[in-house]
Write a protein that holds these residues in place. Structure first.
Motif, PDB file in Angstrom:
ATOM      1  N   VAL A  65       5.896   4.524   0.630  1.00 18.09           N
ATOM      2  CA  VAL A  65       6.632   5.740   0.960  1.00 18.09           C
ATOM      3  C   VAL A  65       7.755   5.352   2.003  1.00 18.09           C
ATOM      4  N   LYS A 114       0.903  -1.214   0.131  1.00 21.43           N
ATOM      5  CA  LYS A 114      -0.009   0.077   0.024  1.00 21.43           C
ATOM      6  C   LYS A 114       0.762   1.114  -0.155  1.00 21.43           C
ATOM      7  N   PHE A 115       0.307   2.555  -0.293  1.00 20.72           N
ATOM      8  CA  PHE A 115       0.976   3.683  -0.576  1.00 20.72           C
ATOM      9  C   PHE A 115       1.936   4.071   0.576  1.00 20.72           C
ATOM     10  N   ALA A 116       1.210   3.927   1.985  1.00 15.97           N
ATOM     11  CA  ALA A 116       1.741   4.427   3.095  1.00 15.97           C
ATOM     12  C   ALA A 116       2.999   3.498   3.435  1.00 15.97           C
ATOM     13  N   TRP A 149       0.546  10.509  -4.599  1.00 17.22           N
ATOM     14  CA  TRP A 149      -0.303  10.002  -3.485  1.00 17.22           C
ATOM     15  C   TRP A 149      -1.746  10.231  -3.983  1.00 17.22           C
ATOM     16  N   ARG A 209      -7.650  10.981  -5.533  1.00 18.86           N
ATOM     17  CA  ARG A 209      -7.996  10.352  -4.394  1.00 18.86           C
ATOM     18  C   ARG A 209      -8.774  11.382  -3.506  1.00 18.86           C
ATOM     19  N   ASP A 249       2.567  10.236   2.971  1.00 17.75           N
ATOM     20  CA  ASP A 249       1.225   9.801   2.886  1.00 17.75           C
ATOM     21  C   ASP A 249       0.534  10.420   4.147  1.00 17.75           C
ATOM     22  N   GLU A 303      -2.523  13.379   3.583  1.00 19.41           N
ATOM     23  CA  GLU A 303      -3.825  12.921   4.114  1.00 19.41           C
ATOM     24  C   GLU A 303      -4.290  14.019   5.062  1.00 19.41           C
TER      25      GLU A 303
END
Length: 383
Positions: free
Chosen positions: A10, A5-7, A181, A295, A250, A254
């Motif tokens: 990174v 996953k992106f988190a 992201w 997103r 991330d 967010e």
């Protein structure tokens, strides 16, 4: 495990291993050159204009995050833009998003059109018929910026890149405002992504940098050859800072995007605001496209104030948390006056044709508490 996953990406993207000393984070390697075992024998690194261990670790992370096969980190976002132009013949023609960033416009019009004979047509890239009509025999590429700076207009990346492929044109996307992201242009068909890494990648307003990420090996080889020849590279120290900043991309994005939506929703209700520009709002004319390819609506909100020049100055002068400064994307909130900052080099008539007026302000929303940011805007608007 191939589906990070992106988190997680990174933190663990790319090749950041340093086998000799095994540190948890790549150190700054300042060496300009590296010892060769013997004549004709080469190690992984030979000369830092070509490759450097710190920059290589950073570039590999960028490439993975954007879904590319190669990345080159440059000394600035404008250096990255200029490097991309080196891929094309001197008399090339390009099609450019009509409301492109002022610095990009300046490079294209006051430098490249004068020194290398390049020509540029500016058009709303969402009008595919207009794009088709602009294609000339020497057209080589389409320059896409989405969201645009500062009015946050969106471009349908997939549609434009599909057209570019049909006409054998290279598609380049300035992904600075979103980063991987928020949207991934290469997955939508783009050939190259450009980033000003001074913004969200670094994230702490302490470095200048840029990057180009290529989707395929052929473009990667061309970019690498151009990068080595021109030498438009990021320093080891800036590469180190950018990679360190990347680790928190991330969680920063967010928080900043969540704050931006709250700020935009509040601003939309204020009688002293003429217009709010934020693709995450349902009232934004391209909100559906935002939902399709992004997103979130991002971390930038732009507004057009009511009132004269003095009213704009009074508002900006009363702000406490939104600091008047160039750039964006840092953890602190900033405000930019497009007419005298980001688009100062664009003639007034041309700016207003783009929809950028003296009353146009761009807010880069930081990671502060959203209620405090709104309270700051409220006291500046109403006191």
């Amino acid at each position: 495990m191939n589906s990070k996953k992106f988190a997680t990406q990174v933190i663990h993207s790319g090749d950041q291993a340093v086998q000799q000393t095994n540190p948890i984070f790549p150190p700054i390697t300042t060496a300009s050159t590296f010892v060769q075992p013997n004549i004709g024998e080469f190690g992984d690194f030979n000369y830092s204009r070509c490759d450097n261990p710190t920059r290589s670790a950073y570039e590999s992370a960028l490439a993975e995050l954007e879904g590319g096969v190669y990345a080159t980190a440059t000394a600035s976002g404008m250096a990255a833009t200029a490097l991309a132009l080196e891929l094309f013949p001197a008399d090339s023609h390009a099609i450019v998003m009509s409301s492109v960033y002022g610095g990009t416009h300046r490079l294209f019009e006051t430098l490249r059109s004068r020194t290398s004979g390049m020509s540029f047509s500016y058009v709303d890239l969402n009008d595919l018929a207009a794009v088709e009509a602009c294609i000339q025999p020497n057209t080589q590429f389409i320059w896409i910026e989405t969201p645009t700076n500062p009015l946050l207009e969106l471009v349908d990346i997939e549609a434009v890149c599909q057209l570019a492929k049909q006409r054998e044109l290279v598609s380049i996307v300035d992904n600075t405002f979103s980063t991987a992201w928020n949207q991934q242009p290469l997955a939508l068909g783009a050939d190259i992504v450009m980033l000003s890494t001074s913004k969200y990648i670094g994230g702490h307003s302490d470095l200048i940098g840029g990057a180009l990420i290529a989707a395929d090996k052929a473009l990667a080889q061309q970019l690498d050859r151009c990068k080595t020849t021109v030498g438009a590279i990021a320093s080891p120290f800036d590469s180190y800072l950018a990679l360190r900043g990347l680790k928190t991309l991330d969680i920063r994005m967010e928080r900043q995007s969540s704050n931006a939506l709250k700020v935009a929703q509040w601003l939309e209700q204020q009688p002293t605001i003429e217009q709010v520009y934020y693709p995450g709002l349902e009232t934004h004319p391209q909100h559906a496209l935002c939902l399709k390819q992004m997103r979130t609506g991002g971390a930038v909100v732009s507004v057009r104030l009511k009132g004269d020049e003095e009213a704009v100055k009074q508002f900006v002068g009363k702000l406490q948390y939104f600091m008047l400064a160039e750039s964006l994307g840092g953890v602190e909130s900033m405000i930019n006056h497009a007419a005298t900052m980001s688009h100062a080099g664009v003639p007034e008539a041309e700016r207003e044709k783009m929809g950028i007026y003296y009353q146009t302000l761009r807010l880069s929303v930081g990671i502060e508490d959203a209620d405090d940011l709104i309270a700051d805007l409220e006291q500046a608007l109403n006191s």
